[in-house]
Design an enzyme around this catalytic site. Structure first.
Site, mmCIF file in Angstrom:
data_model
loop_
_atom_site.group_PDB
_atom_site.id
_atom_site.type_symbol
_atom_site.label_atom_id
_atom_site.label_comp_id
_atom_site.label_asym_id
_atom_site.label_seq_id
_atom_site.Cartn_x
_atom_site.Cartn_y
_atom_site.Cartn_z
ATOM 1 N N SER B 169 -9.152 0.951 -10.732
ATOM 2 C CA SER B 169 -8.681 0.527 -9.451
ATOM 3 C C SER B 169 -9.106 0.847 -8.461
ATOM 4 O O SER B 169 -10.435 1.270 -8.372
ATOM 5 C CB SER B 169 -6.879 0.120 -9.157
ATOM 6 O OG SER B 169 -7.190 -0.856 -8.406
ATOM 7 N N ARG B 239 5.376 -4.598 -1.313
ATOM 8 C CA ARG B 239 5.169 -3.609 -2.503
ATOM 9 C C ARG B 239 5.076 -4.399 -3.688
ATOM 10 O O ARG B 239 5.114 -4.989 -4.598
ATOM 11 C CB ARG B 239 6.337 -2.701 -2.879
ATOM 12 C CG ARG B 239 5.977 -1.737 -4.125
ATOM 13 C CD ARG B 239 4.887 -1.428 -4.578
ATOM 14 N NE ARG B 239 4.890 -0.130 -5.839
ATOM 15 C CZ ARG B 239 3.955 0.175 -5.856
ATOM 16 N NH1 ARG B 239 2.901 0.085 -5.625
ATOM 17 N NH2 ARG B 239 4.377 0.993 -7.199
ATOM 18 N N ASP B 335 -6.137 -8.960 -16.475
ATOM 19 C CA ASP B 335 -6.683 -8.097 -15.463
ATOM 20 C C ASP B 335 -7.181 -9.300 -14.239
ATOM 21 O O ASP B 335 -7.757 -9.523 -14.353
ATOM 22 C CB ASP B 335 -6.716 -6.846 -15.236
ATOM 23 C CG ASP B 335 -6.809 -6.347 -14.175
ATOM 24 O OD1 ASP B 335 -6.803 -6.767 -12.855
ATOM 25 O OD2 ASP B 335 -7.406 -4.913 -14.042
ATOM 26 N N HIS B 368 -3.198 -5.888 -14.442
ATOM 27 C CA HIS B 368 -4.255 -4.425 -13.943
ATOM 28 C C HIS B 368 -3.420 -3.606 -14.229
ATOM 29 O O HIS B 368 -3.810 -2.015 -14.373
ATOM 30 C CB HIS B 368 -4.277 -4.995 -12.531
ATOM 31 C CG HIS B 368 -4.718 -3.855 -11.645
ATOM 32 N ND1 HIS B 368 -5.910 -3.527 -11.784
ATOM 33 C CD2 HIS B 368 -4.523 -3.210 -10.721
ATOM 34 C CE1 HIS B 368 -6.711 -2.763 -10.948
ATOM 35 N NE2 HIS B 368 -5.173 -2.120 -10.513
ATOM 36 N N ASP B 369 -2.031 -3.685 -14.773
ATOM 37 C CA ASP B 369 -1.308 -2.402 -15.072
ATOM 38 C C ASP B 369 -1.839 -1.773 -15.932
ATOM 39 O O ASP B 369 -1.729 -0.645 -16.899
ATOM 40 C CB ASP B 369 -0.024 -2.511 -15.203
ATOM 41 C CG ASP B 369 0.588 -1.924 -14.023
ATOM 42 O OD1 ASP B 369 0.579 -1.451 -13.153
ATOM 43 O OD2 ASP B 369 2.769 -2.461 -13.399
#
Lengths: 388, 388
Positions: B169, B239, B335, B368-369
């Site tokens: 990232s 968040r 992602d 993405h994680d």
């Protein structure tokens, strides 16, 4: 010259209170509505169109005071570019002589939803128990409640039966609910970019938008009316989230790319927009908070997350087993908020039950907003379906 | 027993100020860092790992005071479930003996980024000009500035050359910037789930998160330190937005579905979570605001939106033409925040320039994680690449 011309929003007070899903009774209830076309003497040519989260009764024609009415700066359901100030209804491209919902043939009725902020009773209306606006004392409502109220409203107009109920997104949920709840009163439903139950990521986006509103101290627990403060900051953030979910990543890329506000270079600022898309988001937020009530946003968002035909009836098949309306389902390939799979599930369930259903997947790049933008491609599908 | 064992974060003050992209000079600068493994006498076995938006220097091993240190409740970069309270570094699965970044062979260095809130100088540090925290007087920084500072830090440690720079990232952006800026000092880069320029929808999500912070009145124009108030409400919303963009819709569906908090029925509430995913989002927000500084979020988010090798160098080809490091690129199929296409563009540009590059697209469902979760599948790829 708009073929429908100028249309004034009308108002009707329901004759009695309505018992809600929550078991609370709500009344009095006023309905804001507009009509387009002419009611046939036999009263059998009525189409009810249902708006989405941020819409209102003004679905077609020109508002009599567009410049004075800030509600017209962005458009109902999801804002459309290029129409600001002209006062056109949010589905003007779909409703009118020769259009998808043809006013030469049909009497089209549009109401502001229960819980709305555009004339129909909602959280900003006066609570008869206190003489003050309901705020967060307004009862939590469901899509079924919206439909109950529409049914009561149509009865008061002397309309017992609908040729069609049509809507996109939350409006499509109402059309589905009509067919399930009042199977004998609906000839057909047109369900566009909608679902029988919003998927988990959709639940999350809605929860985030509501959190943004409720975490704004100006929300004041929902009782901000008359205080001189309202949760514009939070609702602006919520609207930004919503707006990005209405567009596809591709459409956003085509529209803005990574273009800077000032072409030469970045300006090293945290607080000011640097990219065009940042400036656009602020504009969307600012125009939305001028025209929409934050509590209405909360209540309608909650209602659309609750909607779940499978949970409410045991299964989707059970929910649909008494449906008698013919169903037209339309979905858009790039819609990731209300993805086509939900329409396909409804189609499969109706087919399995032997019900008449027609499903069209339109390949288009604009995301969920397609239901407001892809008028030309929806029109022949809807016209043919309604003529059958 | 963790193979790396307990690791204390160390601190180093840079010998002088650093001139930033904005042309402002910043100093003094303190760097928080950790190291794992042993520096070879030839000093040629150093790997720098770079964290993502919400990370810190604690990349591997066990923190000495996990329960006392609320920064460990959620994990760096993006939070990982199940590690809370154990104090494991955010990339512990990737750094250690026999792991992807093998501490039996390499000396792995991890720093908290410039602008951070975990020991490295950032907006919450004391401004020598005023004796108070910088707040929004902290200079706007770029990925290049972060890399300049890392370079200065490594020089102070006596390290002139890196065997590799690695990160996911925002961490991958730093690895790319190292290869572009210091071509003679980097043998290889490992760029995971990253990009040469964030796509417009990613710009939008970052802008929304920053708006949520800045619209919180407790932000106070960025000068909230010492006031007893901080923008927890707004950063919590930011968040939540971030968290949903780190996960795929499919992963979110698998994890939560539409399950209700109370299985029997809805409770007709606007203010309380009804769905499990709503409760999860609140938990994520609450734990994040306890461990992270809102201004750091703003500054790092701004830096990662600015990063654009093509704009900064005229074109991506021009940016990469002097690169001498071998490049390993890894992307994940699901992602949608850092989609594979960006890695493919970098691969194509490097190949066209005749540079050594290896690209792996890992088919995995977590979004993405994945860069934090798919350790087992990344490990053999990275080990083989580093051994060449």
């Amino acid at each position: 010259m708009n073929p429908i011309g100028t249309v004034e929003t009308q108002f009707l007070d329901l004759p009695g209170p309505v018992r809600l899903d929550s078991n609370r009774e709500l009344g009095p209830i006023r309905i804001a509505f507009e009509t387009y076309g002419t009611l046939a003497p036999s009263r059998d040519n009525v189409i009810l169109v249902c708006h989405a989260l941020s819409g209102d009764a003004h679905a077609a024609g020109v508002s009599p005071s567009p410049s004075a009415d800030s509600t017209r700066d962005g458009f109902a359901a999801e804002d459309r570019d290029g129409t600001a100030g002209r006062g056109l209804g949010w589905w003007d491209g779909m409703i009118g002589p020769g259009k998808a919902f043809d006013t030469d043939r049909y009497f089209v009725v549009s109401t502001n939803l229960l819980g709305g902020c555009k004339g129909t009773t909602g959280p900003s209306s006066t609570d008869p128990a206190t003489g003050k606006p309901y705020g967060s004392d307004f009862p939590v409502i469901t899509v079924a409640d919206m439909v109950r109220v529409q049914r009561s409203f149509l009865s008061a107009l002397g309309i017992a039966r609908l040729a069609a109920v049509a809507g996109g997104s939350l409006g499509g949920m109402q059309a589905l609910e009509w067919a399930v709840r009042y199977p004998d009163d609906v000839d057909s439903i047109v369900v566009i970019a909608s679902t029988h139950a919003l998927h988990p990521q959709g639940l999350a986006w809605n929860a985030i938008a509501r959190e943004a509103i409720m975490r704004d101290p100006a929300w004041q627990g929902g009782h901000y009316y008359g205080t001189g403060r309202k949760p514009d900051g939070g609702m602006g953030v919520g609207r930004m989230v919503g707006h990005i979910t209405y567009l596809s990543a591709l459409a956003l890329g085509d529209k803005f790319g990574r273009r800077l506000q000032f072409a030469d270079d970045v300006r090293y600022t945290i607080t000011e927009p640097e990219f065009e898309v940042e400036s656009y988001l602020r504009h969307q937020a600012d125009s939305f908070v001028r025209r929409f009530d934050a509590n209405t946003y909360l209540y309608l968002s909650r209602a659309l997350t609750y909607f779940d035909l499978g949970r409410e009836h045991g299964s989707l098949d059970k929910a649909l087993e008494n449906v008698r309306a013919r169903a037209l389902l339309i979905a858009f390939s790039s819609d990731w908020l209300y993805p086509p799979v939900a329409s396909e599930e409804i189609e499969a369930a109706l087919r399995k039950l032997g019900k008449p259903v027609e499903y069209h997947l339109i390949d288009a790049p604009y995301g969920h907003d397609c239901f407001l933008l892809e008028e030309a491609r929806q029109t022949p599908i809807i016209r043919r379906f309604l003529c059958e």
